[in-house]
Write a protein that holds these residues in place. Structure first.
Motif, PDB file in Angstrom:
ATOM      1  N   THR A 186     -46.027  18.576 -24.404  1.00 16.46           N
ATOM      2  CA  THR A 186     -44.775  18.787 -23.700  1.00 16.46           C
ATOM      3  C   THR A 186     -43.637  19.042 -24.686  1.00 16.46           C
ATOM      4  OG1 THR A 186     -44.344  16.409 -23.666  1.00 16.46           O
ATOM      5  CG2 THR A 186     -45.410  17.350 -21.715  1.00 16.46           C
ATOM      6  N   ASP A 187     -42.615  19.724 -24.183  1.00 17.11           N
ATOM      7  CA  ASP A 187     -41.418  19.952 -24.988  1.00 17.11           C
ATOM      8  C   ASP A 187     -40.395  18.861 -24.688  1.00 17.11           C
ATOM      9  OD1 ASP A 187     -40.192  20.637 -22.558  1.00 17.11           O
ATOM     10  OD2 ASP A 187     -40.223  22.784 -22.968  1.00 17.11           O
ATOM     11  N   GLY A 240     -39.819  17.871 -21.096  1.00 11.04           N
ATOM     12  CA  GLY A 240     -40.987  17.428 -20.336  1.00 11.04           C
ATOM     13  C   GLY A 240     -41.809  18.558 -19.747  1.00 11.04           C
ATOM     14  N   ARG A 241     -41.502  19.794 -20.115  1.00  8.44           N
ATOM     15  CA  ARG A 241     -42.282  20.936 -19.624  1.00  8.44           C
ATOM     16  C   ARG A 241     -43.587  21.043 -20.390  1.00  8.44           C
ATOM     17  NH1 ARG A 241     -37.109  24.675 -20.420  1.00  8.44           N
ATOM     18  NH2 ARG A 241     -37.600  23.882 -22.492  1.00  8.44           N
ATOM     19  N   ASP A 242     -44.652  21.396 -19.681  1.00  7.92           N
ATOM     20  CA  ASP A 242     -45.957  21.587 -20.314  1.00  7.92           C
ATOM     21  C   ASP A 242     -45.916  22.788 -21.255  1.00  7.92           C
ATOM     22  OD1 ASP A 242     -47.062  19.459 -18.954  1.00  7.92           O
ATOM     23  OD2 ASP A 242     -47.881  20.704 -17.342  1.00  7.92           O
ATOM     24  N   GLN A 243     -46.538  22.622 -22.398  1.00  8.66           N
ATOM     25  CA  GLN A 243     -46.661  23.701 -23.385  1.00  8.66           C
ATOM     26  C   GLN A 243     -48.120  23.757 -23.826  1.00  8.66           C
ATOM     27  OE1 GLN A 243     -44.252  25.804 -24.307  1.00  8.66           O
ATOM     28  NE2 GLN A 243     -42.695  24.743 -23.103  1.00  8.66           N
ATOM     29  N   VAL A 244     -48.709  24.944 -23.794  1.00  9.60           N
ATOM     30  CA  VAL A 244     -50.090  25.129 -24.238  1.00  9.60           C
ATOM     31  C   VAL A 244     -50.144  26.367 -25.128  1.00  9.60           C
ATOM     32  CG1 VAL A 244     -52.481  25.532 -23.570  1.00  9.60           C
ATOM     33  CG2 VAL A 244     -51.019  24.097 -22.127  1.00  9.60           C
ATOM     34  N   LEU A 245     -50.651  26.186 -26.338  1.00 12.98           N
ATOM     35  CA  LEU A 245     -50.855  27.284 -27.270  1.00 12.98           C
ATOM     36  C   LEU A 245     -52.337  27.339 -27.597  1.00 12.98           C
ATOM     37  CD1 LEU A 245     -47.957  26.397 -29.722  1.00 12.98           C
ATOM     38  CD2 LEU A 245     -47.887  28.084 -27.900  1.00 12.98           C
ATOM     39  N   THR A 246     -52.940  28.498 -27.439  1.00 15.40           N
ATOM     40  CA  THR A 246     -54.346  28.672 -27.778  1.00 15.40           C
ATOM     41  C   THR A 246     -54.449  29.716 -28.877  1.00 15.40           C
ATOM     42  OG1 THR A 246     -55.001  28.120 -25.521  1.00 15.40           O
ATOM     43  CG2 THR A 246     -56.639  29.204 -26.901  1.00 15.40           C
ATOM     44  N   VAL A 270     -42.076  29.121 -28.716  1.00 22.56           N
ATOM     45  CA  VAL A 270     -41.879  28.023 -27.774  1.00 22.56           C
ATOM     46  C   VAL A 270     -40.372  27.878 -27.585  1.00 22.56           C
ATOM     47  CG1 VAL A 270     -42.223  25.572 -27.313  1.00 22.56           C
ATOM     48  CG2 VAL A 270     -43.978  26.869 -28.551  1.00 22.56           C
ATOM     49  N   ASP A 271     -39.935  27.920 -26.327  1.00 16.29           N
ATOM     50  CA  ASP A 271     -38.520  27.811 -26.007  1.00 16.29           C
ATOM     51  C   ASP A 271     -38.113  26.338 -26.028  1.00 16.29           C
ATOM     52  OD1 ASP A 271     -35.927  28.313 -25.191  1.00 16.29           O
ATOM     53  OD2 ASP A 271     -36.466  28.514 -23.078  1.00 16.29           O
ATOM     54  N   GLU A 272     -37.903  25.826 -27.229  1.00 19.15           N
ATOM     55  CA  GLU A 272     -37.527  24.424 -27.440  1.00 19.15           C
ATOM     56  C   GLU A 272     -36.431  24.411 -28.504  1.00 19.15           C
ATOM     57  OE1 GLU A 272     -36.573  20.865 -27.984  1.00 19.15           O
ATOM     58  OE2 GLU A 272     -37.975  21.224 -26.340  1.00 19.15           O
ATOM     59  N   GLY A 284     -39.955  18.714 -33.999  1.00 20.48           N
ATOM     60  CA  GLY A 284     -38.736  18.485 -33.238  1.00 20.48           C
ATOM     61  C   GLY A 284     -39.075  17.588 -32.061  1.00 20.48           C
ATOM     62  N   ARG A 285     -38.737  18.032 -30.842  1.00 20.32           N
ATOM     63  CA  ARG A 285     -39.057  17.260 -29.630  1.00 20.32           C
ATOM     64  C   ARG A 285     -40.322  17.768 -28.937  1.00 20.32           C
ATOM     65  NH1 ARG A 285     -34.221  17.298 -25.954  1.00 20.32           N
ATOM     66  NH2 ARG A 285     -35.454  15.742 -24.849  1.00 20.32           N
ATOM     67  N   LEU A 286     -41.043  18.655 -29.589  1.00 19.15           N
ATOM     68  CA  LEU A 286     -42.296  19.194 -29.072  1.00 19.15           C
ATOM     69  C   LEU A 286     -43.449  18.338 -29.576  1.00 19.15           C
ATOM     70  CD1 LEU A 286     -43.808  21.648 -27.710  1.00 19.15           C
ATOM     71  CD2 LEU A 286     -43.837  22.669 -29.997  1.00 19.15           C
ATOM     72  N   THR A 287     -44.290  17.882 -28.661  1.00 16.88           N
ATOM     73  CA  THR A 287     -45.458  17.077 -29.023  1.00 16.88           C
ATOM     74  C   THR A 287     -46.705  17.785 -28.509  1.00 16.88           C
ATOM     75  OG1 THR A 287     -44.169  15.051 -28.890  1.00 16.88           O
ATOM     76  CG2 THR A 287     -46.554  14.815 -28.834  1.00 16.88           C
ATOM     77  N   LEU A 288     -47.664  18.031 -29.412  1.00 21.16           N
ATOM     78  CA  LEU A 288     -48.875  18.772 -29.070  1.00 21.16           C
ATOM     79  C   LEU A 288     -50.112  18.036 -29.538  1.00 21.16           C
ATOM     80  CD1 LEU A 288     -47.608  22.248 -30.318  1.00 21.16           C
ATOM     81  CD2 LEU A 288     -47.804  21.531 -27.926  1.00 21.16           C
ATOM     82  N   LYS A 289     -51.072  17.847 -28.648  1.00 22.75           N
ATOM     83  CA  LYS A 289     -52.369  17.281 -28.989  1.00 22.75           C
ATOM     84  C   LYS A 289     -53.297  18.429 -29.363  1.00 22.75           C
ATOM     85  CE  LYS A 289     -55.175  13.621 -28.713  1.00 22.75           C
ATOM     86  NZ  LYS A 289     -54.925  12.343 -29.309  1.00 22.75           N
ATOM     87  N   VAL A 290     -54.017  18.252 -30.467  1.00 23.88           N
ATOM     88  CA  VAL A 290     -54.900  19.290 -30.993  1.00 23.88           C
ATOM     89  C   VAL A 290     -56.317  19.087 -30.461  1.00 23.88           C
ATOM     90  CG1 VAL A 290     -55.895  20.248 -33.110  1.00 23.88           C
ATOM     91  CG2 VAL A 290     -53.528  19.408 -33.117  1.00 23.88           C
TER      92      VAL A 290
END
Length: 117
Positions: free
Chosen positions: A17-18, A21-27, A53-55, A107-113
């Motif tokens: 999420t950014d 709280g919006r979902d973010q997915v990068l493949t 990513v718009d963050e 930043g405020r973007l959190t991504l699980k790998v």
């Protein structure tokens, strides 16, 4: 060394999420990661980043994923708000090996790998 031994799955998925709280997915698929030199850049500026990513807390060019002799690496690109891997701040321009299940905070973007077979 084979792609599998280097941890190069068919694709890498970064999901989270950014700051809003919006979902973010990068493949990022293996062929793309293998052919992109010096790697795939993630940031908020469409002319400077391969994945946008718009963050607002992201730098225009925040971090990069690359293929190296060690496998897939994560590298902070001297971003203003920094990049953390599992809560540990990265030294700018010092790539570290990335593994399945780790968490990237930019930043405020959190991504699980996760590796995708």
């Amino acid at each position: 060394m084979t792609d599998e031994a280097l941890g190069l799955a068919s694709a890498w998925r970064l999901a989270g999420t950014d700051g809003e709280g919006r979902d973010q997915v990068l493949t990022i698929n293996r062929d793309e990661l293998t052919s992109a030199y010096p790697g795939i850049t993630i940031g908020r500026h469409p002319e400077l980043a391969d994945r946008v990513v718009d963050e607002p807390s992201l730098s225009r060019r925040h971090f990069r994923l690359s293929r190296s002799a060690e496998g897939v690496t994560l590298e902070d690109l001297s971003s203003l708000n920094g990049t953390l891997l599992d809560g540990v701040p990265l030294v700018p321009y010092a790539p570290v090996r990335l593994a399945d299940g780790q968490t990237i905070t930019a930043g405020r973007l959190t991504l699980k790998v996760s590796r995708v077979a």
